[in-house]
Design an enzyme around this catalytic site. Structure first.
Site, PDB file in Angstrom:
ATOM      1  N   SER A 214      50.962  80.120  78.769  1.00 46.93           N
ATOM      2  CA  SER A 214      50.858  78.668  78.333  1.00 46.93           C
ATOM      3  C   SER A 214      49.787  78.245  79.390  1.00 46.93           C
ATOM      4  CB  SER A 214      52.324  78.149  78.837  1.00 46.93           C
ATOM      5  OG  SER A 214      52.157  76.623  78.892  1.00 46.93           O
TER       6      SER A 214
ATOM      7  N   TYR B 159      59.884  76.511  84.156  1.00 43.74           N
ATOM      8  CA  TYR B 159      58.800  77.022  82.893  1.00 43.74           C
ATOM      9  C   TYR B 159      57.841  77.361  83.339  1.00 43.74           C
ATOM     10  CZ  TYR B 159      56.466  76.809  78.563  1.00 43.74           C
ATOM     11  OH  TYR B 159      55.879  77.151  77.269  1.00 43.74           O
TER      12      TYR B 159
END
Length: 679
Positions: free
Chosen positions: A556, A569
């Site tokens: 990401s 996350y």
């Protein structure tokens, strides 16, 4: 192509015959019908031949798979036939006999169907018929089994002359309903479609019944001590352990896809004392050995041999097989022969375990295995009533390295970018994972759809084309045993593993003080630990194969960009990003490339966003959830929303030969987020 009653009857008959594998193998044999139609130019009736075209399959035959020829022009070719030494030239002449656009390309067996004086002709490859055709005393057996209703035809390579031979036999034997073609198969005919089908089935049934009533109880000999089939779980585990090594060996000349079968027919054959002798004799029917090569590689170890011993012996046998195949080529090749196509085996037999078959794609590999099962059945029948005696090695070479076969191979379409590659994608039943799996399948890869939801994984696999393209497996990436089971299913389905995409993920958006230990552990278990476990299992297979490979991490932009309310996350994504660098450094010596993809928020089609993550991120940024994709787009340099397909594009390029020298790289797929630029 319009159809008439004659064509409809031909297709129906073909489909019925082809649906039963005891009658003929996949894509094997051909059927035909003769009839009349109006010539659109002259308005006069013209006699036509409809015959299964080259490459067609009887079980799935349709009107467009038929070649359509003018019978008068086909018959006229007899007057210009230059003789058996130049019979191959006649194949090109078939094109000048086509009616209209002609339909499918005429096959080598067209002459047989056109010259036999019968309205309907079947040429089939039934196991029972080939058993008699390959018996050492096949001619005498033909008379004994069928009387004068079926006539023996000595072996001749398929082609124009064989068509003339069968036509002459029918003319000389008006009582006959068909022939046994030495070493090859059967041909039958009839005045009607029903009569031709009935005659074909009578020959098959008569041969089957004769073998059953007169055959030896143990045609393959007594059971060898230690060679009986292992229990199912044990043999599948051993097959999975050996599969990557065997695939690597079978791909020495060019990459191959594999298929594993532990069919009872194979296990029984390998348990019997005669299997080494019979295996060395190879197959006989041209359709068989064109798929299976002239003979298999057979491991000469008992069922309980260790993995280490089996691997060491397989490597020795493979080297010997290649030398033997090269010698076979050298014995028979001349200055006009096509170049050697590869010396690796197409069939590898492991006593107590089963059979591995290989080909340019999954269907070819699977069908090669089916053909070898046909060959085992043929050997059983021939040995039961006589002695198995396949056609001469020199004749096998004439077919395997036939100029016409070479031309057929040259007409094959260019392989796609990921042809022969086997991919496993985690979290692939939806969102980014599904998009990646779909793209890789469209690029020619075989894909294992791994997901927590087995039903959805299997649904996606079916959408992609079924078991010759994709399979669905259940896998919780936090569970090492489930990952091992998924990898085992992958290697047994396709032969090995070349490409893994660590995509499975989830996200919980909370500020630091609201993030619980459970939140932290869950995200790290799924993405950091899960990626580690999947990569570890995949790397073992890739190293055993010795064919290199690719591992992709869907990380990401958050792995480098510090956003609010996202501690667990983003931290686990940073863990994944560094795994890419660590594994690239470690696995490079094995030819395994490891790269990452850093998407921005993918809203549309994303399982994570649909599961509540979107609402939480929208709340953080103070926008409506339905506008979140547009919000993300507007903060990028390109002002474009990132979709699952864009991530899939990156995965395709990263794992193609276009970036064959790239490893340890992270590709941003974020439409330009300056704060996430890699430094």
């Amino acid at each position: 192509m319009t159809t008439n009653k004659t064509v409809e009857e031909l297709i129906s008959r073909s489909n019925r015959l082809g649906a039963d594998k005891r009658n003929t193998n996949f894509a094997g044999g051909n059927t035909s019908a003769k009839g009349t139609e109006k010539d659109p130019v002259t308005g006069q009736d013209v006699e036509l031949l409809w015959v299964k075209g080259s490459g067609g399959d009887l079980g799935t035959l349709k009107a467009e798979n038929l070649a359509v020829l003018r019978l008068d022009r086909l018959q006229a070719l007899k007057d210009v036939y230059p003789g058996v030494e130049r019979e191959d030239e006649m194949v090109a002449a078939f094109d000048y006999c086509l009616h209209g656009k002609g339909g499918a390309a005429p096959s080598i067996d067209t002459a047989m169907h056109g010259f036999v004086d019968a309205a309907h002709v079947d040429h089939l490859h039934p196991d029972s018929g080939i058993a008699i055709a390959t018996a050492v005393d096949g001619e005498a057996l033909t008379s004994k089994v069928f009387g004068d209703k079926v006539v023996w035809v000595p072996w001749r390579r398929p082609g124009f002359q064989l068509g003339l031979d069968i036509a002459a036999i029918k003319e000389a034997n008006p009582q006959a309903i068909g022939t046994i073609l030495g070493g090859h198969g059967i041909t039958a005919w009839g005045a009607t479609s029903e009569e031709a089908e009935a005659n074909s089935l009578w020959i098959i049934d008569q041969a089957e019944n004769y073998i059953k009533d007169n055959g030896k109880a143990e045609p393959f000999g007594a059971t060898l001590p230690g060679y009986s089939a292992l229990p199912e779980a044990e043999r599948r585990a051993k097959a999975a352990a050996l599969a990557p090594v065997i695939r690597g060996l079978a791909s020495t000349d060019k990459p191959q896809l594999g298929h594993f079968s532990d069919d009872a027919v194979v296990l029984e054959f390998l348990a019997a004392e005669e299997h080494p002798r019979l295996g060395a004799l190879g197959t006989s029917c041209p359709d068989h050995f064109l798929r299976t090569k002239v003979k298999p590689l057979v491991l000469d170890r008992p069922a309980d041999a260790s993995i280490e011993d089996s691997v060491a012996r397989l490597k020795e046998l493979h080297a010997a097989y290649r030398e033997d195949y090269q010698a076979y080529y050298d014995r028979h090749a001349d200055e006009n022969s096509p170049a050697l196509r590869g010396a690796d085996p197409a069939i590898v037999l492991i006593p107590g375990v089963g059979m591995f078959s290989f080909g340019k794609d999954k269907q070819t590999a699977r069908v090669a295995g089916e053909f070898y099962i046909n060959a085992i059945n043929v050997m059983r029948g021939a040995e039961a009533i006589s002695t198995y005696a396949p056609i001469e090695e020199s004749e096998k070479f004439r077919i395997e390295y036939w100029a016409l076969e070479e031309a057929k191979l040259a007409r094959m379409p260019k392989p796609k970018s990921h042809a022969t590659r086997i991919a496993l994608v985690t979290g692939a039943a939806s969102g980014i994972g599904k998009a990646i799996a779909t793209r890789l399948a469209s690029d020619g890869a075989c894909v294992v759809i791994a997901d927590l939801n087995l039903e959805n994984a299997q649904k996606v696999a079916e959408e992609l084309g079924g078991s010759d393209v994709a399979i669905g497996v259940q896998a919780d990436v936090t569970d090492e045993a489930q990952i091992a089971a998924a990898v085992q299913e992958a290697v047994l389905a396709f032969g090995g593993l070349d490409l893994v995409v660590n995509n499975a993920g989830l996200s919980i958006s909370k500020p630091l003080l609201e993030t619980t230990e459970k939140d932290w552990d869950l995200q790290h278990n799924v993405m950091a630990k899960g990626s580690f476990l999947v990569s570890k299992a995949a790397a073992k297979v890739m190293i055993d194969q010795g064919m290199g490979g690719d591992i992709i991490y869907i990380s990401s932009k958050n792995s480098v960009f510090a956003g609010p309310n996202n501690i667990a996350y983003s931290a686990t994504k940073a863990d994944q990003a560094h795994q890419v660098r660590l594994l690239a450094a470690e696995l490079g010596e094995h030819g395994v490339r490891v790269n990452g993809i850093n998407p921005d928020g993918v809203v549309r089609g994303s399982g994570i966003f649909a599961g509540g993550w979107g609402a939480k991120r929208a709340a953080v940024y103070g926008v409506d959830e339905q506008e979140l994709g547009k919000y993300y787009a507007q903060r990028t340099l390109l002002k474009r929303e990132v979709l699952p397909e864009h991530v899939a594009n990156a995965a395709s390029v990263l794992t193609s030969n276009e970036l064959s020298h790239t490893t340890g790289l992270h590709i941003p797929v974020d439409a330009g987020v300056a704060a996430a630029f890699l430094r």
